[in-house]
Design a protein around this motif. Structure first.
Motif, PDB file in Angstrom:
ATOM      1  N   HIS A   1       0.834  -1.197   0.000  1.00 35.93           N
ATOM      2  CA  HIS A   1       0.000   0.000   0.000  1.00 35.93           C
ATOM      3  C   HIS A   1       0.873   1.252   0.000  1.00 35.93           C
ATOM      4  O   HIS A   1       2.026   1.211   0.413  1.00 35.93           O
ATOM      5  N   CYS A   2       0.276   2.339  -0.431  1.00 33.74           N
ATOM      6  CA  CYS A   2       0.934   3.640  -0.372  1.00 33.74           C
ATOM      7  C   CYS A   2      -0.114   4.690  -0.049  1.00 33.74           C
ATOM      8  O   CYS A   2      -1.311   4.409  -0.075  1.00 33.74           O
ATOM      9  N   ARG A   3       0.349   5.897   0.241  1.00 32.32           N
ATOM     10  CA  ARG A   3      -0.552   6.965   0.655  1.00 32.32           C
ATOM     11  C   ARG A   3      -0.422   8.183  -0.253  1.00 32.32           C
ATOM     12  O   ARG A   3       0.558   8.336  -0.975  1.00 32.32           O
ATOM     13  N   LYS A   4      -1.390   9.048  -0.133  1.00 33.87           N
ATOM     14  CA  LYS A   4      -1.398  10.301  -0.876  1.00 33.87           C
ATOM     15  C   LYS A   4      -0.117  11.080  -0.606  1.00 33.87           C
ATOM     16  O   LYS A   4       0.353  11.145   0.521  1.00 33.87           O
ATOM     17  N   ALA A   5       0.469  11.635  -1.652  1.00 31.13           N
ATOM     18  CA  ALA A   5       1.681  12.470  -1.628  1.00 31.13           C
ATOM     19  C   ALA A   5       2.968  11.660  -1.528  1.00 31.13           C
ATOM     20  O   ALA A   5       4.037  12.244  -1.428  1.00 31.13           O
ATOM     21  N   ASP A   6       2.895  10.329  -1.582  1.00 25.07           N
ATOM     22  CA  ASP A   6       4.125   9.536  -1.665  1.00 25.07           C
ATOM     23  C   ASP A   6       4.754   9.753  -3.039  1.00 25.07           C
ATOM     24  O   ASP A   6       4.053   9.811  -4.050  1.00 25.07           O
ATOM     25  N   VAL A   7       6.067   9.886  -3.081  1.00 26.08           N
ATOM     26  CA  VAL A   7       6.801  10.056  -4.332  1.00 26.08           C
ATOM     27  C   VAL A   7       7.514   8.734  -4.630  1.00 26.08           C
ATOM     28  O   VAL A   7       8.255   8.228  -3.803  1.00 26.08           O
ATOM     29  N   LEU A   8       7.248   8.184  -5.826  1.00 25.21           N
ATOM     30  CA  LEU A   8       7.751   6.858  -6.192  1.00 25.21           C
ATOM     31  C   LEU A   8       8.500   6.901  -7.519  1.00 25.21           C
ATOM     32  O   LEU A   8       8.095   7.610  -8.449  1.00 25.21           O
ATOM     33  N   LEU A   9       9.539   6.099  -7.616  1.00 23.57           N
ATOM     34  CA  LEU A   9      10.296   5.946  -8.859  1.00 23.57           C
ATOM     35  C   LEU A   9       9.537   5.002  -9.784  1.00 23.57           C
ATOM     36  O   LEU A   9       9.200   3.879  -9.392  1.00 23.57           O
TER      37      LEU A   9
END
Length: 114
Positions: free
Chosen positions: A64-72
């Motif tokens: 899972h991830c959340r709003k505003a996470d920056v991912l490659l």
């Protein structure tokens, strides 16, 4: 004569404020791929998003991830369900992310979402 003295003093004051040395912009070297031309970065725009094992809504959830996470962004695929992006933890649909050409731009957008 008084007008000339006043304008000279005003010009001198303006020059002293505007002639300061340019300090430059510090470069954050903590992420070596931040400005790489062939690398994309994504910002999660959903409050919570689930990474999928494959490019399919019914695929197994791998994280899972959340709003505003920056991912490659590691890959991209077009499927019958739409465009999907591959990340370290799995796949996310294009409706869950905004994609940018560099990490700095993505981080600026992410900071605005918080």
């Amino acid at each position: 004569m008084k007008k000339i003295s006043f304008f000279a003093a005003l010009l001198l004051c303006l020059c002293s404020f505007s002639c300061k040395k340019n300090r430059g912009i510090p470069l954050d070297e903590s992420e070596p791929l931040a400005l790489a031309p062939d690398v994309s970065w994504a910002v999660v725009i959903d409050p919570y998003a689930a990474f999928r094992k494959n490019c399919d809504w019914s695929a197994e959830v791998t994280g899972h991830c959340r709003k505003a996470d920056v991912l490659l962004v590691e890959g991209k695929q077009i499927s019958p369900d739409g465009i999907w992006y591959r990340f370290t933890d799995g796949w996310l649909p294009d409706s869950s992310v905004y994609v940018y050409a560099n990490r700095l731009r993505a981080q600026n957008v992410a900071d605005g979402l918080k």
